[in-house]
Design an enzyme around this catalytic site. Structure first.
Site, short mmCIF file in Angstrom:
data_model
loop_
_atom_site.label_atom_id
_atom_site.label_comp_id
_atom_site.label_asym_id
_atom_site.label_seq_id
_atom_site.Cartn_x
_atom_site.Cartn_y
_atom_site.Cartn_z
N THR A 103 0.82 -1.21 0.00
CA THR A 103 0.00 0.00 0.00
C THR A 103 0.86 1.26 0.00
OG1 THR A 103 -0.14 0.03 2.43
CG2 THR A 103 -1.88 -1.15 1.24
N GLU A 104 0.20 2.38 -0.21
CA GLU A 104 0.83 3.69 -0.16
C GLU A 104 1.44 3.94 1.23
OE1 GLU A 104 -0.70 8.31 -0.89
OE2 GLU A 104 -2.11 6.62 -0.95
N ASP A 171 -6.67 1.23 6.53
CA ASP A 171 -7.05 0.07 7.33
C ASP A 171 -8.53 -0.26 7.19
OD1 ASP A 171 -7.19 -2.05 9.06
OD2 ASP A 171 -5.99 -1.08 10.62
#
Length: 428
Positions: A103-104, A171
């Protein structure tokens, strides 16, 4: 300098999968970025793009073993929004029984630690700015073609890019399919997060974890009092209280109508001294904000009921030449959601033209058609400086211009029928 040389990088090549997408090579270090109940996150590097990434390792659960997929990763992959953490890739490591998710990476960490590090507790101007960004992210996930609710909003799940001031919601581990009750839960969690931004006690000791006061269980009033107990700023307390007790059909976008987000001198003065585009004066800053408010909206949403059906109209402007309209119809009692997409060409289509075709596509009463027509006209009017005349254009002798009718028929970009029938919750 010593810290960078002490990082041990592991080079891992992703397997080519059935889609045959282009292989990337990722490097994962042993430097942890964080951990939670369901995963551990490490600093990583994408050697193709040349960017740092966050590498999450999620242990297999019963659901992952059964479905051979990770719900969080599958849900996150299609999300494209500036205030949502981007998921670049994921794959299953069956021998080690973990899911790897790329992810980023936000170098400034989560919002909880960022507020404490820079002593920003109860900074009203910043909190309003952060709230607008969170609301934008929530509105996006609530109104997509496959809408979802986050259900775990708190400062630890919001990440910061300190160089731009941008915050991102991340999340999605317990996110669920869209439902109005879940929207209300997202709004309540958002309200608790706003209070957290103004409460040093909660920021220091983490999110309140009182088992008997979890949302949906126990004494909700006691929970709300506990959430607000450390908030000293009256303006933030009032807005948080409103979010903690939303009306049953509230949407996140409606929260922006609250006086909490009204433009005030402090905010515009701050903007004028820190605006990177050219240090706007106070007057110019206010004028600029008013001009933005007067611009046609990029998106309009309308929700309404008729009989045993619930309707949801969503319109999105496309390059000032057309409006992409999505109509969702939920029928009570049979757990069915019907959806159609329409491309409304400005200056070509009329509402009456569209409704004639829509009426053919689904079985509805004259009353339902009338209600949809009224809301469709209101939606389109909100996009226009001058509402488009929905009556049939006539020639000078009063007759209908058949060539114009033919032009409309030939140019209309229909996406009908585009039906989806599924067991989604009966809410919109």
């Amino acid at each position: 300098m010593a810290s960078s040389s002490s990082i041990e990088w592991r080079i891992v090549e992703r397997e080519k999968r059935g889609e045959r997408d282009e292989a990337r090579i990722f490097a994962r270090s042993d430097k942890p970025l964080g951990s939670g109940s369901f995963k551990r996150v490490y600093l990583g590097f994408d050697e193709i793009k040349g960017i740092e990434i966050a590498w999450s390792k999620i242990p297999f659960t019963r659901e992952i073993k059964k479905s051979e997929s990770c719900a969080e990763a599958e849900l996150s992959m299609p999300l494209e929004h500036e205030n949502i953490i981007k998921c670049y890739d994921h794959w299953l490591d069956r021998p080690n029984k973990v899911v790897n998710m790329i992810t980023e990476y936000c170098p400034s960490g989560d919002l909880r630690n960022y507020i404490l590090k820079h002593d920003l507790v109860a900074n009203t101007a910043l909190i309003k700015n952060w709230c607008r960004q969170i609301i934008s992210a929530l509105h996006y996930i609530h109104t997509r073609d496959q809408p979802v609710c986050h259900l775990d909003i708190n400062c630890a799940n919001i990440f910061v890019n300190g160089s731009t001031g941008t915050i991102k919601l991340g999340d999605f581990g317990i996110a669920k399919e869209y439902g109005q009750r879940r929207v209300i839960e997202d709004i309540e969690k958002f309200g608790a997060t706003v209070a957290e931004m103004a409460d040093s006690r909660r920021l220091l000791h983490g999110e309140l974890r009182m088992r008997q006061l979890v949302f949906g269980r126990g004494d909700s009033m006691t929970y709300k009092l506990a959430v607000l107990a450390g908030v000293e700023n009256k303006e933030i307390e009032r807005f948080s209280t409103k979010c903690l007790s939303p009306s049953p059909r509230t949407t996140v976008l409606e929260l922006l109508d609250d006086s909490f987000f009204a433009v005030d001198v402090t905010e515009t003065s701050t903007a004028s001294t820190s605006n990177a585009a050219g240090n706007l004066s106070l007057t110019e800053s206010v004028r600029h904000q008013v001009a933005e408010l007067l611009q046609p909206p990029a998106e309009v949403l309308k929700e309404f009921d008729s009989g045993d059906k619930k309707f949801r109209l969503q319109g999105i402007m496309s390059e000032d030449v057309s409006i992409s309209i999505t109509l969702r119809i939920i029928t009570d009692g049979i757990d069915m959601v019907t959806m159609m997409n329409i491309e409304f060409l400005l200056g070509v289509d009329t509402v009456s033209d569209i409704m004639e075709d829509i009426a053919v596509e689904f079985d509805s009463s004259a009353e339902e058609i009338a209600v949809v027509t009224e809301n469709m006209e209101q939606l389109i009017t909100e996009f226009l400086h001058e509402p488009h005349d929905s009556n049939t254009e006539q020639t000078q002798d009063g007759r209908s211009d058949s060539s114009e009718d033919n032009r409309r028929s030939n140019n209309r970009k229909w996406k009908l029928p585009n039906w989806l029938c599924c067991n989604k919750p009966r809410s919109i």
